[in-house]
Design a protein around this motif. Structure first.
Motif, PDB file in Angstrom:
ATOM      1  N   ILE A  47       0.838  -1.202   0.000  1.00 42.91           N
ATOM      2  CA  ILE A  47       0.000   0.000   0.000  1.00 42.91           C
ATOM      3  C   ILE A  47       0.870   1.247   0.000  1.00 42.91           C
ATOM      4  CG2 ILE A  47      -1.647   1.352   1.363  1.00 42.91           C
ATOM      5  CD1 ILE A  47      -2.935  -1.241   2.257  1.00 42.91           C
ATOM      6  N   PHE A  64      -4.619   2.846   6.410  1.00 43.73           N
ATOM      7  CA  PHE A  64      -5.008   1.753   5.519  1.00 43.73           C
ATOM      8  C   PHE A  64      -3.973   0.631   5.539  1.00 43.73           C
ATOM      9  CE2 PHE A  64      -6.588   5.728   3.343  1.00 43.73           C
ATOM     10  CZ  PHE A  64      -7.883   5.616   3.829  1.00 43.73           C
ATOM     11  N   GLN A 131     -12.120   7.110   0.549  1.00 42.39           N
ATOM     12  CA  GLN A 131     -12.080   6.319   1.773  1.00 42.39           C
ATOM     13  C   GLN A 131     -13.112   5.194   1.711  1.00 42.39           C
ATOM     14  OE1 GLN A 131     -12.419   8.874   5.184  1.00 42.39           O
ATOM     15  NE2 GLN A 131     -11.147   7.553   6.444  1.00 42.39           N
ATOM     16  N   VAL A 134     -11.906   2.494  -0.637  1.00 40.84           N
ATOM     17  CA  VAL A 134     -10.845   1.694  -0.013  1.00 40.84           C
ATOM     18  C   VAL A 134     -11.444   0.669   0.945  1.00 40.84           C
ATOM     19  CG1 VAL A 134      -8.910   1.774   1.609  1.00 40.84           C
ATOM     20  CG2 VAL A 134      -9.032   3.425  -0.262  1.00 40.84           C
ATOM     21  N   THR A 137     -13.096  -2.063  -1.000  1.00 37.51           N
ATOM     22  CA  THR A 137     -12.098  -2.923  -1.644  1.00 37.51           C
ATOM     23  C   THR A 137     -11.536  -3.945  -0.668  1.00 37.51           C
ATOM     24  OG1 THR A 137     -11.488  -1.203  -3.239  1.00 37.51           O
ATOM     25  CG2 THR A 137      -9.858  -2.932  -2.827  1.00 37.51           C
ATOM     26  N   ILE A 186      -5.558  -0.520  -3.439  1.00 35.60           N
ATOM     27  CA  ILE A 186      -5.812   0.516  -2.431  1.00 35.60           C
ATOM     28  C   ILE A 186      -4.783   1.631  -2.529  1.00 35.60           C
ATOM     29  CG2 ILE A 186      -5.678   0.972   0.072  1.00 35.60           C
ATOM     30  CD1 ILE A 186      -7.112  -1.760   0.444  1.00 35.60           C
ATOM     31  N   THR A 190      -5.982   5.585  -3.301  1.00 42.58           N
ATOM     32  CA  THR A 190      -5.717   6.752  -2.448  1.00 42.58           C
ATOM     33  C   THR A 190      -5.078   7.888  -3.233  1.00 42.58           C
ATOM     34  OG1 THR A 190      -3.501   5.990  -1.791  1.00 42.58           O
ATOM     35  CG2 THR A 190      -5.369   5.272  -0.425  1.00 42.58           C
TER      36      THR A 190
END
Length: 289
Positions: A47, A64, A131, A134, A137, A186, A190
């Motif tokens: 990430i 995250f 957000q 994410v 996901t 992800i 972002t």
């Protein structure tokens, strides 16, 4: 280069996670025992690597990255339970239920799963819509269409002596691949990457997840327990469907090479320099634990 970045990201994520859980009960001790035990921290690193590659700030990615490590730790605790794989060793130390008992281990896994979604609601400069995407996901990758489905198929395959390569790929894609794929996606979400980059990241993540699990299968046959930190030969002992058991070691390695090449092709199509993810792919393929 990448090893230094991963080590720095690992310390960042571990410090953040340590601050989220008080040590006020046996439950919290059990959560920290597995969550902060020595590990690769590959998933949060993916990430952070992907997000920063596209210009996102590390601090916005941290909740995250920590959340996905919570999901991973919970899955390992549950995977080791007697009703699942019944393993005694994880990351070089006794499995959670061997220290805290099955009931506390089960509850610690439950608590880590819910903590993940709590962390992802923390306020950052990432927009609310991103957000939500994410969170969706990760939920899809970890749940009934992802990791949990793959774990179920893996258990059922132990009883099916006529399982096929298609069955094996389904298990690997869902049990391991979906979560690794989600980490890459992800990171891109972002940073609001383009639809084209999103698709290449998604495809790369799928190949990366498959490569990771093929290596795991191979190491269960050829690895060293002291290096792996878990018992070598446990797949065969449990009658699990793996690439070596189905195709043999030589064909398993050939399949790994093919998947690695497909992953590199997806990275080469990205709109930014993908060297950091190329290095992480090579690290996954060439690892010994």
């Amino acid at each position: 280069m990448i090893q230094r970045d991963i080590a720095r990201w690992a310390k960042m994520v571990e410090k953040y996670l340590d601050e989220q859980i008080p040590v006020s009960s046996t439950l919290h001790q059990s959560m920290k025992y597995s969550l902060l035990s020595p590990g690769k921290r590959l998933r949060p690193a993916l990430i952070l690597a992907t997000g920063t590659m596209f210009g996102q700030h590390e601090q916005n990615l941290l909740p995250f990255a920590a959340a996905v490590e919570c999901i991973h730790a919970y899955s390992l605790i549950h995977d080791d339970l007697p009703c699942m794989d019944n393993d005694d060793l994880r990351r070089g130390q006794p499995t959670n239920h061997r220290i805290f008992g099955q009931a506390i281990a089960l509850l610690a896994g439950d608590a880590l799963q819910t903590l993940a979604f709590e962390l992802m609601t923390r306020k950052t400069s990432v927009s609310d819509s991103i957000q939500i995407n994410v969170i969706r996901t990760l939920a899809e990758a970890a749940g009934m269409q992802g990791m949990v489905l793959g774990q179920t198929a893996d258990m059922e395959a132990e009883q099916n002596r006529e399982a096929s390569l298609e069955d094996l790929e389904f298990i690997h894609l869902h049990k391991t691949g979906k979560l690794l794929q989600a980490c890459v996606v992800i990171g891109g979400l972002t940073a609001a990457v383009s639809p084209s980059d999103h698709e290449h990241l998604r495809a790369f993540g799928g190949h990366l997840g498959m490569a990771f699990q093929i290596v795991d299968d191979i190491l269960d046959v050829t690895g060293d327990t002291a290096i792996l930190g878990k018992t070598v030969g446990s797949d065969e002992a449990h009658g699990k469907l793996t690439y070596p058991s189905l195709l043999g070691l030589s064909e398993a390695r050939a399949r790994l090479h093919s998947v690695q090449e497909m992953a590199f092709e997806e990275l080469s199509a990205l709109s930014v320099d993908s060297d950091v993810l190329q290095q992480m792919l090579s690290m996954v393929v060439n690892r010994d634990r």
